[in-house]
Design an enzyme around this catalytic site. Structure first.
Site, PDB file in Angstrom:
ATOM      1  N   ASP A   1       6.167 -15.009  -8.514  1.00  0.00           N
ATOM      2  CA  ASP A   1       4.894 -15.061  -7.798  1.00  0.00           C
ATOM      3  C   ASP A   1       4.605 -13.812  -6.990  1.00  0.00           C
ATOM      4  O   ASP A   1       3.470 -13.575  -6.595  1.00  0.00           O
ATOM      5  CB  ASP A   1       4.876 -16.276  -6.858  1.00  0.00           C
ATOM      6  CG  ASP A   1       4.897 -17.586  -7.625  1.00  0.00           C
ATOM      7  OD1 ASP A   1       4.306 -17.618  -8.726  1.00  0.00           O
ATOM      8  OD2 ASP A   1       5.503 -18.548  -7.149  1.00  0.00           O
TER       9      ASP A   1
ATOM     10  N   ASP B   1      -5.608  11.669   6.989  1.00  0.00           N
ATOM     11  CA  ASP B   1      -6.478  11.982   5.854  1.00  0.00           C
ATOM     12  C   ASP B   1      -7.921  11.675   6.231  1.00  0.00           C
ATOM     13  O   ASP B   1      -8.205  10.749   6.992  1.00  0.00           O
ATOM     14  CB  ASP B   1      -6.055  11.225   4.594  1.00  0.00           C
ATOM     15  CG  ASP B   1      -6.113   9.719   4.741  1.00  0.00           C
ATOM     16  OD1 ASP B   1      -5.912   9.221   5.872  1.00  0.00           O
ATOM     17  OD2 ASP B   1      -6.336   9.032   3.730  1.00  0.00           O
TER      18      ASP B   1
ATOM     19  N   GLY C   1      -0.338  -7.311  -8.643  1.00  0.00           N
ATOM     20  CA  GLY C   1      -1.711  -7.183  -8.185  1.00  0.00           C
ATOM     21  C   GLY C   1      -2.506  -8.457  -8.349  1.00  0.00           C
ATOM     22  O   GLY C   1      -1.960  -9.542  -8.614  1.00  0.00           O
ATOM     23  N   HIS C   2      -3.819  -8.315  -8.212  1.00  0.00           N
ATOM     24  CA  HIS C   2      -4.726  -9.460  -8.299  1.00  0.00           C
ATOM     25  C   HIS C   2      -6.034  -8.996  -8.914  1.00  0.00           C
ATOM     26  O   HIS C   2      -6.540  -7.915  -8.592  1.00  0.00           O
ATOM     27  CB  HIS C   2      -4.991 -10.039  -6.906  1.00  0.00           C
ATOM     28  CG  HIS C   2      -5.950 -11.193  -6.918  1.00  0.00           C
ATOM     29  ND1 HIS C   2      -5.585 -12.451  -7.308  1.00  0.00           N
ATOM     30  CD2 HIS C   2      -7.267 -11.259  -6.599  1.00  0.00           C
ATOM     31  CE1 HIS C   2      -6.638 -13.264  -7.223  1.00  0.00           C
ATOM     32  NE2 HIS C   2      -7.669 -12.559  -6.798  1.00  0.00           N
TER      33      HIS C   2
ATOM     34  N   CYS D   1     -10.275 -19.244  -7.035  1.00  0.00           N
ATOM     35  CA  CYS D   1      -9.291 -18.833  -8.033  1.00  0.00           C
ATOM     36  C   CYS D   1      -9.829 -18.981  -9.445  1.00  0.00           C
ATOM     37  O   CYS D   1      -9.261 -18.438 -10.388  1.00  0.00           O
ATOM     38  CB  CYS D   1      -7.995 -19.632  -7.874  1.00  0.00           C
ATOM     39  SG  CYS D   1      -6.702 -18.669  -7.036  1.00  0.00           S
TER      40      CYS D   1
END
Length: 743
Positions: free
Chosen positions: A440, A618, A530-531, A405
């Site tokens: 969160d 696809d 998102g991240h 992190c």
């Protein structure tokens, strides 16, 4: 976008002119660790002015006289943004572009050339073909040449306005080319050259002026000297003297002018609007701005607007950009006063001029000019192979980056970027918690009687433009939703950003998310979270969810015997971008591939549903045959495909024939065992592309025979110009080899 050294400075080059082309080549050979270079240019190739008259005369192909900027940018490890700069925000140090978000810079350099001054003459902009931008001139000239070839008996009347070197050379070149086309016909060719002065080419010596005037008269070009054009009408040139001349095509090659936005941005300019620079090629008003070529005027050493000076400014521009980035003293450059001009006469001869000296016309001089020009272009064709960035010896003054992190992008960077992103405010009542809340996780509500479809995609950047990469990635990720007949509801972003200073990370993330949000907005899909993390290279993806009624799902298992198979996009992105990594792909091939990847599958999916499709997927990483086998096996059917009907991107066959394939290609080829007549098809030029992994590829669907042609026509109306019926669904006779190709 690889960055083993943290990015600490942004150098932005505006324009793909001669000086910038040379500077990019030198940056490729002498990279500066920690510097991110971005080239903003309106096209992926740039013409070399020395060979353009020869191209108009028919001696050179377009490819021979254009520098491939995609290949050059890749060699220089530079980002390439295909767009038009329209302003400089010098206070915030940003380039404002026509079609994309602002681009931040620490140092910016301008090499955008000049344009003919047409505004003051009524009708010139509407009815004359300007010599610049050159791309438009060549497009209209080539179209005119094709029309002449198809109608060689028709009389031709051409007007050229401007009797400088450019106008004279263009006149002689186009006349020679047209004469060769019309040699077998008795059609009449009439050429008029208008010039306001008493003599042509006033910047050249007396001998050269008179020699070229004699050549023009000898070749029956009608000279209109001391004639100032006052108006241009459709097929007519009107002069102040009252002279009126009928012309089918009018070419405008007058005195050069500069774009207005340079002065409007606050840069110091001369009376004509060109950027004033000192001996270091640095703006006299803004030290972080450099300029070279026609767009620049050296205050202490003014010179004519000629390509020779742009070429010679390339090396000193590179050196001073490099020194400025390293905060070292700059080196003054003094251009020579006299220079050799080799002027082509359009018929395989040339005239030499230097100062008061002149000689020619001569075939030997043309061969000399041809040798010089080809040698210059060879520098950009034979780009040397460079050592990888990891082998560069350079001090690394920045701290090691953490993993886990600790590698996340900081919250302040995220907050600033998200504030800049212009995400449309759409009232999505089913998004209970999104980006506007500090929680969160995002929370979405699933409406009653609807099923939720989930998908995720994430991959390394295949293009050195984060704004376009964001769009391509979003299209790719949303395609899974569309292929199942669902409507996207929300998306989460996953990004890995190259190591950089905080401001540089923010700039990359801003460009990337701006591209993704543009595509998401077109699909009415909000980004809800998102991240982000830091890493050695740029990578991006989305986790998307969509909603569909369970009865309306399109699945791979829905193929039915008797149905028709339609593919919406051409194949070849895998091999083309593998070729780009080896500097073996032409810029125009990649332009076509990028245009295909930027085309959303949303409208195609709706079209298929409207025409009764029962199965869809696809085409992505497993290639056409890999995804088709999944459908065939799930449906328990066989298929018969027309190999020649399968659409292919320009250049894809050429790269596969060189043995250039994606790293996933060998594994994809394992499904070749399902082909019943493998021995007959494996030597076909299109065969390798059956296994080519696609990024943002097309949809593959089956639908009733009765609606197939109407569906195909509708798809083409929607912009899917490459879509084709590629085969039919059959009853399965033997499941081990369910695919048969018709050659």
């Amino acid at each position: 976008m690889q960055a083993s050294h943290p990015i600490v400075k942004d150098l932005v080059l505006i324009g793909g002119g001669h000086s910038h082309a040379i500077a990019l080549r030198m940056f490729g050979m002498n990279p500066l660790p920690g510097v991110r270079i971005t080239l903003i240019t309106e096209a992926s190739d740039t013409p070399y002015s020395g060979m353009l008259p020869g191209h108009v005369a028919g001696f050179y192909s377009r490819e021979e006289c254009h520098i491939d900027l995609r290949r050059l940018a890749q060699f220089a490890q530079a980002q390439l943004y295909i767009d038009q700069a329209i302003k400089l925000d010098l206070e915030n140090k940003q380039v404002i572009c026509a079609q994309r978000p602002p681009v931040a810079f620490d140092i910016v350099s301008l090499d955008i050339g000049s344009t003919p001054a047409t505004i003051s003459v009524p009708g010139a902009t509407e009815y004359a073909i300007a010599a610049k931008p050159i791309s438009q001139l060549l497009a209209q000239w080539n179209q005119f040449v094709e029309n002449v070839k198809q109608n060689p008996q028709q009389p031709i009347r051409i007007g050229v306005v401007g009797g400088g070197a450019g106008g004279v050379e263009l006149t002689l070149s186009l006349q020679s080319h047209l004469h060769r086309i019309l040699a077998q016909h008795s059609s009449h060719l009439e050429i008029h050259l208008f010039h306001r002065d008493t003599e042509l080419m006033p910047s050249y010596n007396k001998w050269v002026r008179r020699c070229l005037q004699h050549i023009l008269q000898q070749r029956k070009v009608q000279l209109h000297l001391q004639e100032t054009v006052s108006e241009v009408q459709l097929h007519k040139v009107i002069c102040e003297s009252g002279l009126k001349v009928e012309c089918d095509r009018i070419f405008w090659v007058t005195q050069a002018s500069a774009p207005k936005w340079l002065r409007e941005s606050g840069l110091a300019t001369d009376a004509a609007g060109f950027v004033q620079v000192n001996d270091n090629l640095q703006s006299i008003s803004h030290p972080d701005v450099f300029a070279a070529g026609d767009v620049a005027t050296m205050v202490a050493h003014p010179r004519p607007k000629a390509g020779v000076f742009a070429v010679r400014q390339g090396k000193p521009l590179f050196e001073n950009l490099q020194r400025s980035l390293q905060e070292k003293p700059l080196k003054p450059y003094k251009p020579q006063k006299q220079y050799l001009s080799l002027i082509g006469t359009g018929n395989g001869k040339a005239i030499a001029a230097r100062g008061a000296f002149g000689f020619g016309p001569s075939q030997l001089l043309w061969r000399w000019k041809d040798w010089i020009d080809r040698r210059f272009m060879q520098r950009f064709d034979d780009l040397p192979e460079m050592e990888s960035e990891d082998t560069l010896s350079s001090p690394h003054p920045y701290p090691m980056r953490c993993a886990g992190c600790g590698s996340k992008v900081g919250s302040t960077v995220l907050a600033r970027v998200l504030q800049r992103i212009e995400q449309p405010l759409v009232n999505h009542q089913d998004i209970l918690i999104g980006l506007d809340a500090p929680d969160d996780a995002a929370v979405v509500q699933v409406p009653a009687n609807l099923a939720m479809v989930h998908t995720i995609d994430y991959f390394r950047a295949l293009i050195n433009d984060p704004y376009l990469f964001g769009q391509i990635s979003a299209n790719h990720c949303l395609s899974d939703i569309f292929a199942m007949g669902a409507v996207p509801q929300s998306a989460l972003a996953i990004a890995t950003l190259p190591y950089a200073l905080e401001t540089k990370v923010a700039e990359t993330l801003f460009q990337l998310l701006s591209g993704a949000v543009k595509v998401l907005a077109e699909a009415n899909t909000p980004l809800v979270g998102g991240h982000t993390t830091e890493g050695a290279e740029l990578a991006f993806g989305l986790s998307c969810n969509g909603l569909v009624h369970p009865d309306k799902l399109l699945r791979k298992s829905g193929m039915q015997p008797g149905q028709v198979i339609i593919l919406t996009k051409a194949l070849g992105t895998g091999t083309l971008f593998a070729a780009q990594m080896r500097q073996k792909a032409k810029g125009k091939w990649l332009d076509s591939a990028i245009a295909s990847m930027l085309l959303s599958n949303a409208a195609a999916a709706t079209c298929f549903l409207e025409h009764g499709a029962t199965a869809c997927t696809d085409i992505t990483g497993f290639g056409l045959l890999g995804h088709l086998i999944e459908m065939v096996q799930a449906s328990g059917v066989a298929v018969e495909l027309q190999l020649s009907a399968i659409p292919v991107l320009d250049g894809a066959i050429a790269t596969t024939q060189q043995g250039i394939v994606s790293s996933l290609h060998p594994e994809n080829m394992r499904v070749s065992r399902y082909i019943s007549n493998l021995n007959q098809v494996e030597t076909h030029p299109c065969y390798p592309l059956l296994f080519d992994p696609q990024t943002s590829g097309g949809l593959l669907a089956t639908l009733p025979h009765q609606t197939a042609n109407d569906c195909l026509a509708a798809l083409r109306q929607l912009g899917y110009s490459d879509c084709q019926i590629i085969g039919v669904v059959k009853t399965s006779a033997q499941q081990s080899n369910p695919v048969t190709f018709i050659l």
